[in-house]
Scaffold this active site. Sequence first.
Site, mmCIF file in Angstrom:
data_model
loop_
_atom_site.group_PDB
_atom_site.id
_atom_site.type_symbol
_atom_site.label_atom_id
_atom_site.label_comp_id
_atom_site.label_asym_id
_atom_site.label_seq_id
_atom_site.Cartn_x
_atom_site.Cartn_y
_atom_site.Cartn_z
ATOM 1 C CD GLN A 93 -1.030 0.053 3.787
ATOM 2 O OE1 GLN A 93 -0.638 -0.379 4.859
ATOM 3 N NE2 GLN A 93 -2.212 0.607 3.642
ATOM 4 C CD GLU A 177 -5.557 1.666 8.397
ATOM 5 O OE1 GLU A 177 -5.317 0.869 9.313
ATOM 6 O OE2 GLU A 177 -5.008 1.611 7.283
#
Length: 237
Positions: A93, A177
């Site tokens: 990521q 997030e």
Amino acid sequence: MRRFLIRVATVAAAAAFAAPAVPATAAAAPGLSFRPLHYNINGYNWGGYAATGSGFTSVSAAWTEANATCNSTNDLYAPWVGIDGYGSSTVEQTGVATDCSSGSPVHQAWYEMYPASPVYLSRTSYPVAAGDHITASVTNTSGSTYALKLTDSTRGWTYSINKSLSAQRASAEVIIESPTGAYPNFGTLNFTSATVNGSSLGSYGPTALDPSNGAYEARTSALGTSGTSFSETYLRE
């Protein structure tokens, strides 16, 4: 751990980094502690969309870095794109974290190939500020090799790196997030040009996620009619 609060979304329903020779990296900004994604896989702090299944080889999206306001020094969040993580033991990521531990928002670009620790890019070489246009992608180029690319077109830099990891490639995500479970007030963040395997994110019937820590912290919109755009709207810390 709390479970994700999820909504299944489809397109139909939605209609109702050139790398330097030696990568410049740095320690995280003071107090920044972006935990490995899988830490919260059964948690509560994701917002966005996750496509699930098998054979995921690429994911990309763009956004404008939000002008966040810190509610507390605990606030920390990041928009990112990645492969795996949603139910997998690995993750590939990249994105930009916004940390409020100093009392003011600090933006720092990063990537992570879990279970390796996250790598934070030098804020001098790769500065990011609110209002910057960011494009991020993760691509499985061959076998266990992944190309991670992050571009800040406003500042005029691109960072790219190839890393190896044996991974399942069982999901692809476009996500916000908060590892601390506390979001700064980022207003509304719009993801655009969201694709998976070269096709629209929406064509994979992805799962929609709303972060919650006792109450909803942000709301994920439906996908736009093209299946490549959606917004995240802040509700509470």
